[in-house]
Write an enzyme that holds these catalytic residues in place. Structure first.
Site, mmCIF file in Angstrom:
data_model
loop_
_atom_site.group_PDB
_atom_site.id
_atom_site.type_symbol
_atom_site.label_atom_id
_atom_site.label_comp_id
_atom_site.label_asym_id
_atom_site.label_seq_id
_atom_site.Cartn_x
_atom_site.Cartn_y
_atom_site.Cartn_z
ATOM 1 N N GLY A 66 0.811 -1.215 0.000
ATOM 2 C CA GLY A 66 0.000 0.000 0.000
ATOM 3 C C GLY A 66 0.846 1.268 0.000
ATOM 4 C CB THR A 67 3.952 2.187 1.819
ATOM 5 O OG1 THR A 67 3.410 1.813 3.092
ATOM 6 C CG2 THR A 67 4.844 3.393 1.971
ATOM 7 C CG ASN A 146 -4.827 3.418 9.550
ATOM 8 O OD1 ASN A 146 -5.093 4.485 9.012
ATOM 9 N ND2 ASN A 146 -3.726 3.245 10.229
ATOM 10 C CD GLN A 174 -6.809 -0.795 7.587
ATOM 11 O OE1 GLN A 174 -7.543 -1.740 7.849
ATOM 12 N NE2 GLN A 174 -5.538 -0.773 7.954
ATOM 13 C CB SER A 194 -1.831 -3.419 1.320
ATOM 14 O OG SER A 194 -0.792 -4.105 1.968
ATOM 15 C CB ALA A 195 -1.999 -9.055 -0.503
ATOM 16 C CG HIS A 196 -0.047 -6.866 4.965
ATOM 17 N ND1 HIS A 196 -0.129 -6.439 6.264
ATOM 18 C CD2 HIS A 196 0.381 -5.787 4.249
ATOM 19 C CE1 HIS A 196 0.248 -5.164 6.327
ATOM 20 N NE2 HIS A 196 0.557 -4.745 5.118
ATOM 21 C CB THR A 232 12.252 -10.161 -11.085
ATOM 22 O OG1 THR A 232 13.306 -10.012 -12.032
ATOM 23 C CG2 THR A 232 11.582 -11.517 -11.266
ATOM 24 C CB CYS A 323 -7.338 11.222 24.409
ATOM 25 S SG CYS A 323 -7.877 11.325 22.713
#
Ligand code: PLP
Length: 375
Positions: A66-67, A146, A174, A194-196, A232, A323
């Protein structure tokens, strides 16, 4: 209970990947049979992912996660589309905040931070005002947060962007494989996965980009990924991600019911044992991201050690302490939320592999901790 950080791989996903480690080891760029076998598998996966998201296979570019996909979208907007103004928010993931800030630091773009409401949701009037004042800009707003589960309406924000001639990127890391997408009919230019985060392997993700907005490569080298991303390919990652998406979309409604059921059970059980408990952002509402619950506890003796004590008890969850007082690690998201209680904030996030027993056991441990004296 920390599935927003990452999810366990589905056994079926692992099974799908193993032959590509054991037997089919060819380099997909090789023209011989070993290579062609693997290249075929990559392209089949690409078509499959595109089918699930209702876009064209050529609009999917595989990345390391994702990044990278978020960076690729933002940098493409600046380097290729002539974007000089970026509208985004202070509660985006670091993959977006740090990328746009870097663009600004290098003098390549100016960042405009959209105002947030008390629950850190986007102030839509201010978004419209910023769009009105900035031509040919990029809007980058995440589909779901997230940490606090706030969601935006991609169609509504997309329509607003299109109305002002802006490009629209949304970090959908997410929500990918947790919600349906119809990209052909959604006014959006870039989204990411992102697959994970959906029971696939780590180190693989993708960028969806509109056909005419092909990314400018950040990694230079061979012509892989149609010259969009050299190197690759992560073959087993791609195959695993495609399988993970199949499993998610086969029974999305069933997974939703199960996971949303766990989230509401957690809220009910918490309210029974800790009546002052509050939920941060929109995470307590029905419309929020159903996998995430951000809990704001009343202050107690245990407050500063809550995560540590939960960890000892075998409960994995995630902290965020803007907080609470005297805690070491802050959350850049919770800084923008008005919390009800002064105690710790803990994010619980669920997957289809969690059970009602997990929730009851976790709440039982929390109740014990809240009432226990600190030794
Ligand atoms: N965006 C969001 C909203 C995330 O939650 C994450 C992961 O934590 C990322 C981006 C980064 O994804 P990856 O871990 O694949 O680089």
């Amino acid at each position: 209970m920390d599935n927003a950080a990452t999810t366990p791989m589905a056994p079926e996903v692992i099974e799908e990947m193993i032959p590509f480690m054991r037997n089919y080891f060819g380099n997909p760029s090789s023209t011989h049979a070993y290579g062609r076998k693997v290249k075929d598998a990559i392209e089949t996966s690409r078509r499959n992912i595109a089918k699930h998201l209702k876009c064209r296979p050529g609009e999917i570019c595989f990345t390391s996660g994702g990044t990278e996909a978020d960076n690729l979208a933002i940098q493409t907007a600046v380097l290729k589309l002539g974007v000089r103004d970026i509208i985004t928010s202070k509660v985006e993931h670091a993959a977006v905040i740090n990328c746009v800030s870097e663009m600004e630091k290098r003098g390549m773009a100016k960042v405009h931070w959209v105002n947030l409401n008390d629950d850190a949701s986007v102030d839509m009037d201010h978004l419209e005002e910023l769009l009105h004042n900035n031509e040919n800009c990029l809007v980058s707003l995440m589909h779901a947060n997230n940490e606090i589960a706030n969601r935006i309406d991609l169609n509504a924000v997309g329509a607003l962007c299109k109305g002002h001639g802006a490009y629209f990127h949304s970090d959908t890391v997410q929500t990918m494989a947790h919600y349906t997408f119809d990209l052909e009919n959604t006014p959006i230019d870039f989204i990411t996965g992102s697959a994970h985060k959906f029971h696939g392997p780590k180190g693989i993700g993708f960028l969806f980009h509109r056909k005419e907005l092909g990314p400018v490569p950040m990694i230079h080298g061979g012509g892989q990924e149609r010259n969009r991303r050299a190197g690759t390919e992560n073959i087993y990652g791609i195959i695993g991600m495609s399988k993970a998406m199949d499993i998610s979309y086969e029974d999305l409604q069933g997974h939703y019911k199960h996971i949303y059921g766990l989230k509401t059970l957690m809220m009910e059980e918490l309210r029974k044992v800790i009546p002052e408990v509050a939920f941060n952002g929109e995470s307590g509402s029905e419309e929020s991201l159903y996998t995430v619950l951000s809990v704001n506890f009343p202050d107690s003796e245990i407050a500063s050690m809550m995560l540590f004590r939960l960890d000892i008890e075998g409960v994995a969850c995630s902290g965020g302490s803007a907080c609470s007082s005297g805690s070491a690690k802050g959350s850049h998201v919770l800084e923008h939320v008005k919390c009800v209680n002064k105690g710790p904030n803990v994010r619980f996030s669920f997957s289809r592999y969690n059970t009602a027993a997990d929730i009851k056991s976790c709440v039982g441990k929390l109740a014990q901790l809240m009432t226990a004296e600190v030794e």
